[in-house]
Design an enzyme around this catalytic site. Structure first.
Site, mmCIF file in Angstrom:
data_model
loop_
_atom_site.group_PDB
_atom_site.id
_atom_site.type_symbol
_atom_site.label_atom_id
_atom_site.label_comp_id
_atom_site.label_asym_id
_atom_site.label_seq_id
_atom_site.Cartn_x
_atom_site.Cartn_y
_atom_site.Cartn_z
ATOM 1 N N THR A 112 0.839 -1.193 0.000
ATOM 2 C CA THR A 112 0.000 0.000 0.000
ATOM 3 C C THR A 112 0.868 1.234 0.000
ATOM 4 O O THR A 112 1.853 1.328 0.730
ATOM 5 C CB THR A 112 -0.923 0.039 1.228
ATOM 6 O OG1 THR A 112 -0.137 0.119 2.408
ATOM 7 C CG2 THR A 112 -1.795 -1.203 1.294
ATOM 8 N N SER A 114 0.334 3.984 1.233
ATOM 9 C CA SER A 114 0.247 4.785 2.447
ATOM 10 C C SER A 114 0.928 4.110 3.631
ATOM 11 O O SER A 114 0.765 4.528 4.769
ATOM 12 C CB SER A 114 -1.230 5.031 2.796
ATOM 13 O OG SER A 114 -1.912 3.806 2.982
ATOM 14 N N CYS A 115 1.678 3.045 3.385
ATOM 15 C CA CYS A 115 2.255 2.306 4.500
ATOM 16 C C CYS A 115 3.373 3.099 5.158
ATOM 17 O O CYS A 115 3.902 4.070 4.616
ATOM 18 C CB CYS A 115 2.801 0.952 4.025
ATOM 19 S SG CYS A 115 4.322 1.067 3.074
ATOM 20 N N GLY A 116 3.748 2.673 6.374
ATOM 21 C CA GLY A 116 4.741 3.408 7.135
ATOM 22 C C GLY A 116 6.161 2.982 6.875
ATOM 23 O O GLY A 116 7.079 3.492 7.516
#
Length: 286
Positions: A112, A114-116
């Site tokens: 994804t 938006s992952c960290g």
């Protein structure tokens, strides 16, 4: 199944005039993907081509690489408490002898945008799971004038978009501009997964002689899906992300963005674009 669109009653205001009318909307429903009976992922998608979507997702996860590794994909009967089939849960069964991967959040979260995870971790994750190095033989060469007409050809093939105006699309083309396949979905990543899944089911992976065109931006996730399917050229009508460019440069993917008419930017892999003599791009040392 096949709930691609739905009708809703709306109030329409045009130049001060108020009317009521039905409107056609693109359908959006969750799809749960299970692997050998174990829950793996949930994605919001436009119903249709669900088996291809699941197969393509597993290609992008490095789980599947050929049709022989896939035993079956079925809708799960009794997916709800009352035992009914919602057609929103699919179970993918691997062929006998195919090792079931250790599916953990740490392994899958990089898919994804938006992952960290940091950029390096994301790039390393693709590098370690990619089955098909981008080594197109014979080498793919695409003329800029061919790329220029692809968005119009994609738009002409978007049947559901014409009725709803609310879908992303992805398409596979030959280097000469022939349309091979097109899929639509509320999620651009789902549209790509549907293309890749159909290719896997047809025994066509790796897709080493095609151009992938997406109707929106080129995120890291879409570049990752192209790399995992062995696709040498990814073109987008909008902007790429910085991490998508980094992945393209590292993996050998040709990445084209802002493809609008005869205007386009080549961010990586310019050796596959038939540029004028003497023009150098970012991957040739300019």
């Amino acid at each position: 199944m096949g709930r691609v669109t739905e009708r809703r009653r709306i109030i329409r205001i045009r130049d001060g005039a108020v009317t009521t009318r039905p409107d056609t909307l693109v359908a959006e429903e969750p799809l749960e993907i299970r692997l050998n009976g174990k829950a793996l992922a949930i994605t919001m998608r436009t119903p249709g081509d669900d088996f291809a979507l699941a197969a393509g997702f597993l290609v992008s996860e490095g789980v599947l690489g050929s049709a022989e590794e896939l035993q079956s994909i079925v809708y799960c009967a009794g997916a709800t408490a009352d035992g009914s089939n919602t057609y929103n849960v699919v179970d993918v069964r691997l062929a006998p002898g195919v090792e079931l991967p250790d599916i953990t959040l740490e392994r899958n979260v990089y898919t994804t945008s938006s992952c960290g995870l940091c950029g390096k971790a994301s790039l390393d994750a693709v590098r370690t799971t990619a089955r098909f190095p981008i080594a197109d033989t014979p080498p793919v060469r695409v003329e800029p004038h061919v790329l220029a007409v692809l968005p119009d050809r994609l738009r002409a093939a978007q049947q559901v978009f014409d009725r709803t105006g609310g879908l992303h699309a992805a398409a596979l083309f030959t280097p000469e501009g022939e349309l091979l396949d097109v899929r639509e979905d509320v999620g651009r990543h789902n549209a790509v997964d549907k293309l890749v899944g159909r290719a896997l089911q047809s025994g066509l992976l790796p897709l080493s002689q095609v151009v992938l065109l997406v109707s929106g931006r080129a995120s890291f996730e879409l570049a990752q899906k192209a790399v995992m399917a062995g696709i040498p050229v990814l073109a987008a009508v909008s902007a790429p992300s910085s991490l998508a460019v980094d992945l393209a440069a590292e993996s050998g993917l040709t990445l084209v963005g802002f493809l609008r008419g005869s205007s386009m930017n080549v961010y990586a892999g310019d050796e596959r674009i038939a540029l004028r003599s003497g023009v150098q791009g970012p991957s040739s040392g300019a």
